[in-house]
Scaffold this motif. Structure first.
Motif, PDB file in Angstrom:
ATOM      1  N   UNK A  27       0.822  -1.220   0.000  1.00 41.24           N
ATOM      2  CA  UNK A  27       0.000   0.000   0.000  1.00 41.24           C
ATOM      3  C   UNK A  27       0.851   1.263   0.000  1.00 41.24           C
ATOM      4  N   UNK A  28       2.151   1.112   0.208  1.00 39.78           N
ATOM      5  CA  UNK A  28       3.049   2.269   0.239  1.00 39.78           C
ATOM      6  C   UNK A  28       3.331   2.755  -1.185  1.00 39.78           C
ATOM      7  N   UNK A  29       3.412   4.084  -1.392  1.00 39.88           N
ATOM      8  CA  UNK A  29       3.727   4.612  -2.732  1.00 39.88           C
ATOM      9  C   UNK A  29       5.051   4.081  -3.284  1.00 39.88           C
ATOM     10  N   UNK A  30       6.018   3.842  -2.404  1.00 40.70           N
ATOM     11  CA  UNK A  30       7.322   3.349  -2.851  1.00 40.70           C
ATOM     12  C   UNK A  30       7.229   1.959  -3.458  1.00 40.70           C
ATOM     13  N   UNK A  31       6.208   1.187  -3.094  1.00 34.54           N
ATOM     14  CA  UNK A  31       6.095  -0.183  -3.593  1.00 34.54           C
ATOM     15  C   UNK A  31       6.039  -0.212  -5.114  1.00 34.54           C
ATOM     16  N   UNK A  32       5.264   0.695  -5.703  1.00 32.12           N
ATOM     17  CA  UNK A  32       5.149   0.703  -7.159  1.00 32.12           C
ATOM     18  C   UNK A  32       6.468   1.114  -7.812  1.00 32.12           C
ATOM     19  N   UNK A  33       7.252   1.942  -7.137  1.00 32.90           N
ATOM     20  CA  UNK A  33       8.568   2.315  -7.656  1.00 32.90           C
ATOM     21  C   UNK A  33       9.483   1.092  -7.652  1.00 32.90           C
ATOM     22  N   UNK A  34       9.450   0.334  -6.564  1.00 35.31           N
ATOM     23  CA  UNK A  34      10.260  -0.879  -6.459  1.00 35.31           C
ATOM     24  C   UNK A  34       9.913  -1.861  -7.577  1.00 35.31           C
ATOM     25  N   UNK A  35       8.634  -1.928  -7.915  1.00 39.55           N
ATOM     26  CA  UNK A  35       8.195  -2.883  -8.929  1.00 39.55           C
ATOM     27  C   UNK A  35       8.440  -2.391 -10.351  1.00 39.55           C
ATOM     28  N   UNK A  36       8.241  -1.094 -10.605  1.00 40.21           N
ATOM     29  CA  UNK A  36       8.281  -0.573 -11.963  1.00 40.21           C
ATOM     30  C   UNK A  36       9.574   0.157 -12.327  1.00 40.21           C
ATOM     31  N   UNK A  37      10.236   0.741 -11.335  1.00 41.57           N
ATOM     32  CA  UNK A  37      11.426   1.546 -11.595  1.00 41.57           C
ATOM     33  C   UNK A  37      12.433   1.346 -10.461  1.00 41.57           C
ATOM     34  N   UNK A  38      12.836   0.080 -10.222  1.00 42.71           N
ATOM     35  CA  UNK A  38      13.664  -0.224  -9.055  1.00 42.71           C
ATOM     36  C   UNK A  38      14.997   0.513  -8.995  1.00 42.71           C
ATOM     37  N   UNK A  39      15.522   0.937 -10.139  1.00 43.85           N
ATOM     38  CA  UNK A  39      16.799   1.657 -10.105  1.00 43.85           C
ATOM     39  C   UNK A  39      16.684   2.979  -9.355  1.00 43.85           C
ATOM     40  N   UNK A  67      13.381   3.895   2.881  1.00 42.46           N
ATOM     41  CA  UNK A  67      13.506   4.892   3.944  1.00 42.46           C
ATOM     42  C   UNK A  67      14.447   4.422   5.051  1.00 42.46           C
ATOM     43  N   UNK A  68      15.470   5.217   5.332  1.00 45.54           N
ATOM     44  CA  UNK A  68      16.491   4.901   6.328  1.00 45.54           C
ATOM     45  C   UNK A  68      17.315   3.671   5.932  1.00 45.54           C
ATOM     46  N   UNK A  69      17.235   3.285   4.657  1.00 44.73           N
ATOM     47  CA  UNK A  69      17.972   2.118   4.186  1.00 44.73           C
ATOM     48  C   UNK A  69      18.813   2.459   2.971  1.00 44.73           C
ATOM     49  N   UNK A  70      18.961   1.500   2.055  1.00 42.57           N
ATOM     50  CA  UNK A  70      19.778   1.716   0.866  1.00 42.57           C
ATOM     51  C   UNK A  70      18.941   1.609  -0.395  1.00 42.57           C
ATOM     52  N   UNK A  71      19.523   2.021  -1.511  1.00 39.98           N
ATOM     53  CA  UNK A  71      18.853   1.929  -2.793  1.00 39.98           C
ATOM     54  C   UNK A  71      19.201   0.631  -3.495  1.00 39.98           C
ATOM     55  N   UNK A  72      18.313   0.165  -4.369  1.00 42.02           N
ATOM     56  CA  UNK A  72      18.565  -1.082  -5.084  1.00 42.02           C
ATOM     57  C   UNK A  72      19.733  -0.959  -6.059  1.00 42.02           C
ATOM     58  N   UNK A  73      19.979   0.230  -6.583  1.00 38.23           N
ATOM     59  CA  UNK A  73      21.152   0.421  -7.447  1.00 38.23           C
ATOM     60  C   UNK A  73      22.435   0.216  -6.643  1.00 38.23           C
ATOM     61  N   UNK A  74      22.420   0.660  -5.399  1.00 39.01           N
ATOM     62  CA  UNK A  74      23.569   0.459  -4.515  1.00 39.01           C
ATOM     63  C   UNK A  74      23.768  -1.024  -4.223  1.00 39.01           C
ATOM     64  N   UNK A  75      22.672  -1.736  -4.036  1.00 42.33           N
ATOM     65  CA  UNK A  75      22.732  -3.184  -3.781  1.00 42.33           C
ATOM     66  C   UNK A  75      23.404  -3.888  -4.952  1.00 42.33           C
TER      67      UNK A  75
END
Length: 225
Positions: free
Chosen positions: A98-110, A115-123
């Motif tokens: 339900x979080x807005x970030x979820x759709x970003x993770x699914x559609x534009x993960x780069x 929040x308070x963590x790391x980015x998938x590009x960094x991973x």
């Protein structure tokens, strides 16, 4: 150099449908322990020379039976650790969708940064760097081709496979890495060759039967179980 990317077995967090992240003490469940034991037979007679793992408990438990059978001491590499999901750690998946970030993770993960963590590009950057560094080191130690195992986590494996395929990180959600699955990449001076993705069958040997020809034009891979 050939790496088998082994995802940890099913965990208590997987069955609870929570995002474990780097939470302490997340162990394998009964099914996960069975999967860890089955890795021995799935690897069979393949000449694995080294095991490198994430520092998290579920990866430690997954490689323990195989390491004991092969007489190897797994090396721990922090760069193979799970994504730092920050404030999302430990939360229910049903709530996170339900979080807005979820759709970003699914559609534009780069572009996704937790929040308070790391980015998938960094991973992806840290994980690919780790695999390639271990490849170089093991090649120097053994003076040639080496087969080794990296035990890590789903999103980490997907990001490494995407890099090997030459796929933008935004396409990594099209890749699957189930618990206890194995994905196989052979790195050469020309380019990486992805031999298998999400192998969950009883034996991995067939997937490693063919090697790319020097021209790089051979069909690689094998049967799926």
């Amino acid at each position: 150099m050939t790496v088998i990317l082994l995802r940890h077995g099913r965990s208590t967090s997987n069955t609870a449908h929570t995002l474990a992240g780097r939470s302490e003490g997340v162990d394998l469940d009964d099914k996960g322990r069975e999967q860890a034991e089955s890795v021995i037979a799935r690897i069979g007679e393949l000449p694995v020379k080294a095991i490198v793992r994430s520092p998290l408990l579920r990866c430690e438990r997954t490689v323990a039976p195989l390491a004991a059978a092969l007489g190897l001491e797994p090396e721990v590499d922090e760069r193979l650790s799970e994504v730092d999901y920050g404030a999302w750690t430990g939360r229910k998946i049903g709530d996170l969708v339900k979080e807005p970030l979820w759709s970003v993770v699914q559609q534009h993960p780069s572009a996704a940064v937790f929040p308070e963590g790391e980015g998938l590009a960094q991973v992806q950057a840290r994980a690919v760097a780790a695999v390639r560094e271990h490849d170089r080191t093991l090649s120097e130690q053994h003076e040639g081709d080496v087969l080794w195992i990296a035990c890590t986590h789903g999103d980490v494996i997907k990001s490494i496979v995407a890099d090997a395929l030459g796929v933008h990180l935004d396409g990594f959600q099209r890749i699957t890495a189930d618990p206890a699955s194995m994905s196989v990449i052979r790195y050469t001076a020309v380019r990486p060759f992805v031999l298998h993705v999400n192998h969950t069958g009883p034996a991995l040997t067939a997937a490693l039967a063919a090697k790319p020809e020097p021209s790089g034009d051979a069909v690689v891979g094998g049967s799926t179980d």
